[in-house]
Write a protein that holds these residues in place. Structure first.
Motif, PDB file in Angstrom:
ATOM      1  N   VAL A   7     -21.263  35.291  24.052  1.00 24.40           N
ATOM      2  CA  VAL A   7     -19.978  35.703  24.300  1.00 24.40           C
ATOM      3  C   VAL A   7     -20.152  36.477  25.578  1.00 24.40           C
ATOM      4  O   VAL A   7     -18.919  36.252  26.455  1.00 24.40           O
ATOM      5  CB  VAL A   7     -19.718  36.844  23.201  1.00 24.40           C
ATOM      6  N   SER A   8     -21.095  37.122  26.162  1.00 22.96           N
ATOM      7  CA  SER A   8     -21.044  37.535  27.295  1.00 22.96           C
ATOM      8  C   SER A   8     -20.962  36.656  28.403  1.00 22.96           C
ATOM      9  O   SER A   8     -20.170  36.497  29.374  1.00 22.96           O
ATOM     10  CB  SER A   8     -22.421  38.239  27.490  1.00 22.96           C
ATOM     11  N   LEU A   9     -21.699  35.320  28.113  1.00 23.12           N
ATOM     12  CA  LEU A   9     -21.697  34.230  29.207  1.00 23.12           C
ATOM     13  C   LEU A   9     -20.011  33.609  29.291  1.00 23.12           C
ATOM     14  O   LEU A   9     -19.544  33.593  30.297  1.00 23.12           O
ATOM     15  CB  LEU A   9     -22.504  33.058  28.756  1.00 23.12           C
ATOM     16  N   PHE A  10     -19.514  33.485  28.069  1.00 21.94           N
ATOM     17  CA  PHE A  10     -18.116  33.084  28.258  1.00 21.94           C
ATOM     18  C   PHE A  10     -17.081  34.083  28.793  1.00 21.94           C
ATOM     19  O   PHE A  10     -16.366  33.685  29.333  1.00 21.94           O
ATOM     20  CB  PHE A  10     -17.638  32.626  26.656  1.00 21.94           C
ATOM     21  N   ASN A  11     -17.318  35.202  28.500  1.00 20.51           N
ATOM     22  CA  ASN A  11     -16.686  36.243  29.219  1.00 20.51           C
ATOM     23  C   ASN A  11     -16.868  36.369  30.633  1.00 20.51           C
ATOM     24  O   ASN A  11     -15.660  36.299  31.220  1.00 20.51           O
ATOM     25  CB  ASN A  11     -17.017  37.494  28.724  1.00 20.51           C
ATOM     26  N   GLY A  12     -18.084  35.984  31.284  1.00 19.72           N
ATOM     27  CA  GLY A  12     -18.284  35.977  32.656  1.00 19.72           C
ATOM     28  C   GLY A  12     -17.600  34.762  33.123  1.00 19.72           C
ATOM     29  O   GLY A  12     -16.839  34.834  34.291  1.00 19.72           O
ATOM     30  N   MET A  13     -17.318  33.614  32.416  1.00 19.10           N
ATOM     31  CA  MET A  13     -16.745  32.277  32.913  1.00 19.10           C
ATOM     32  C   MET A  13     -15.263  33.020  33.172  1.00 19.10           C
ATOM     33  O   MET A  13     -14.430  32.335  34.156  1.00 19.10           O
ATOM     34  CB  MET A  13     -16.757  31.365  31.835  1.00 19.10           C
ATOM     35  N   GLY A  14     -14.695  33.520  32.082  1.00 21.51           N
ATOM     36  CA  GLY A  14     -13.203  33.977  32.334  1.00 21.51           C
ATOM     37  C   GLY A  14     -13.087  34.643  33.632  1.00 21.51           C
ATOM     38  O   GLY A  14     -12.070  34.830  34.229  1.00 21.51           O
ATOM     39  N   GLY A  15     -13.787  35.777  33.821  1.00 18.96           N
ATOM     40  CA  GLY A  15     -13.828  36.684  34.894  1.00 18.96           C
ATOM     41  C   GLY A  15     -13.719  35.946  36.144  1.00 18.96           C
ATOM     42  O   GLY A  15     -12.851  36.157  37.028  1.00 18.96           O
TER      43      GLY A  15
END
Lengths: 102, 472
Positions: free
Chosen positions: B92-100
């Motif tokens: 989840v953290s990784l995908f969140n970083g992608m969005g950022g």
């Protein structure tokens, strides 16, 4: 001062949306049982992947010769898609497990 | 025609996000809610690709757009399908970083588009408003990206906690510098200083790294949830930039919900958000373990005794904790549960709100092992039942069952709601050693006469228990 008021004036509908969405977001989440917190976080994570739309718009407006912008835009589209697709699929996987009973 | 159709697409998108989030709040509808939001997202995305136009001009560069979409979909699908359930939080953290990162990159390109206006000194007030959203998108997106990457690294053990003296002061200083820099740039932007924009981007990345680095690994869920809401706000900045309602609703919804979720998580741990972010709790207090006055003798129990004890009980409650997640022992745990039920023992699970790595994580792990949803009891429910319970089996949980939270006002966890396992007749605690848990304090429970310790890795111990009970 005038420029700030002018900005508010032109974006007044957006500002309304922001304020109402804040309350809506809190209201909707407020009743979630703690059991579902992880899928919820993951689902919310997928939803902010809506930023992909900005990436698509930006990408579609770049003049074909501007390679620097094309590459950055391409990267933005890839990362945004990762966020959306990965986010929804991971959430679905988590929730699929909740459904299995017995 | 095209544009009004697009508006409808966005309307559908926004509504599905709201209803989707709402449905996610009930176990029965959660999955459909997620799919509904995904469907709305798909409509919004394809609507944008085919219907968007600005001053009568449609979007171009279709090969690039579809190339990016396909590549992202393939990687995203593979990553999401292959990830282990225990590794979910870092995913989840990784995908969140992608969005950022996506939000930050959009800002970079939009800034590039304005560069020629800046060089000519032709900025109007309207452009300043646009610039403000570009700056916000860049800063928030970059912080979220860098922070998420660090959180991801910490959760999978690649990055250790790191703090230097005065780091908090330095962080605050850096944040202030970024904000003043952005404000200054906004006021004075011209052909000679617009390169400072990229310095701002770099500084935001550095801030994101330094912001998350000193926070202990066990606090990462809170941080991820916070960064999740950051990315939501960054996406909403894009909404302002393009007058795009679906980005705005989606972004702000997540921003608000994420913030509330962050606060709920902190509450469950009985700590304030400031304490998590500034206190770097995990790093500083675990070193100076508080010696409770509870120290004394504890007794060990053998696998065979533990097996007998449970097999002849009427009612067993299992309390799973972080240790179970780390040992990936959820499947064996379910096996034990079935084995005991075959012997006529009533087995349920007591789940503390912050058991595992994030709230609700333990439920996901147990669900993966096919544990039935109605066997999982929330804290209040379970606390009513411990009194009629013969055996409580604690698997790698510590602070959430520490009676000091109720009895010792000097304890750092005082006031945290706990599972009151000491009311049961017998308590068996499986741990790898007597080492204190995450909060760094002794647990008086382990020294009580009704408590026995079963040392060892949760998975190994459970496997032995299962084979022992089988042979009974």
């Amino acid at each position: 001062m005038d420029s700030i008021l002018g900005w508010i004036q032109t974006h007044i509908e957006m500002i309304y949306i922001v304020i109402l969405s804040i309350f809506l977001g809190i209201e909707v989440i407020g009743r979630v049982p703690s059991v579902l917190h992880t899928p919820l976080m993951s689902g919310a994570n997928a939803i902010h992947g809506v930023v992909i739309i900005g990436a698509i718009i930006v990408m579609g407006k770049v003049e074909p010769g501007n390679y620097a912008a094309l590459i950055i835009g391409f990267l933005a589209v890839v990362l945004g898609t990762l966020n959306v697709v990965g986010g929804f699929v991971v959430t679905d996987r988590m929730l699929e497990m909740f459904r299995k009973k017995k | 025609m095209g544009l009004s159709l697009l508006t409808v697409c966005y309307l559908i998108g926004s509504v599905t996000f709201i209803i989707g989030l709402k449905m996610l709040s009930h176990p029965e509808t959660a999955r459909r809610g997620n799919l509904l939001a995904a469907a709305g997202m798909t409509i919004a995305i394809f609507g944008t690709i085919f219907l968007y136009e600005e001053e009568g001009v449609r979007l171009g560069n279709y090969p690039w757009i579809f190339g990016g979409l396909i590549l992202g979909t393939v990687i995203g699908l593979l990553a999401a399908k292959k990830v282990k359930m225990t590794a979910m939080p870092e995913m989840v953290s990784l995908f969140n970083g992608m969005g950022g990162a996506c939000a930050a990159l959009i800002s970079v390109i939009e800034f590039g588009h304005l560069a020629h206006l800046i060089n000519a000194g032709n900025l109007t007030d309207i452009h300043k408003g646009t610039l403000l959203t570009i700056f916000l998108g860049l800063i928030i997106g970059a912080v979220s990206f860098a922070g998420s990457m660090i959180a991801w690294g910490k959760l999978n053990g690649r990055i250790r906690d790191f703090a230097f003296k005065g780091q908090q002061v330095f962080n605050l200083f850096l944040l202030a510098a970024i904000l003043t820099g952005a404000g200054y740039l906004l006021m004075t932007l011209n052909g000679s200083n617009y390169a400072l924009f990229y310095v701002l981007a770099a500084a935001s990345l550095v801030y994101g790294v330094l912001f998350v680095l000193p926070i202990g690994g066990a606090d990462m869920p809170v941080v991820i949830s916070l960064l999740n809401s950051f990315t939501g706000v960054a996406a909403a900045c894009g909404g302002f930039l393009y007058d795009n309602q679906v980005m705005l609703t989606g972004g702000i919804l997540v921003g608000a919900a994420g913030t509330l979720l962050t606060i709920l998580m902190c509450k469950a741990m009985n700590r304030s958000l400031t304490n998590v972010l500034i206190g770097s709790f995990g790093g500083s207090t675990s070193g100076t373990a508080v010696k409770g006055d509870a120290g004394g003798v504890y007794k060990e129990i053998s696998i065979a005794d533990a097996a007998v004890c449970m097999a002849y009980a009427h009612k067993v409650i299992i309390v799973p904790g972080y240790g179970l997640a780390v040992a990936q022992a959820q499947h064996v745990c379910h096996e034990l549960e079935k084995m005991l039920e075959d012997k006529g023992v009533e087995v349920t699970y007591a789940i503390h709100p912050v058991a595992g790595r994030m709230p609700g994580h333990m439920n996901v792990l147990l669900a993966e092992a096919d544990v039935s949803y109605d066997k999982l009891q929330e804290m209040e429910q379970a606390n009513d039942q411990f009194r009629n319970t013969d055996v409580v089996l604690i698997l790698g949980a510590n602070d959430v069952v520490n009676p000091a939270a109720k009895t010792d006002p000097a304890s750092p966890i005082y006031g945290m709601p706990i599972l009151e396992v000491e009311q049961a007749k017998t308590v068996i605690v499986n741990k790898r050693s007597m080492k204190p848990g995450y909060a760094g304090i002794e647990n008086a429970l382990f020294f009580q006469p009704k408590t026995s310790m079963l040392f060892g890795d949760a998975k190994a111990a459970l496997q032995q228990l299962v084979s022992e009970i089988k042979s009974l």
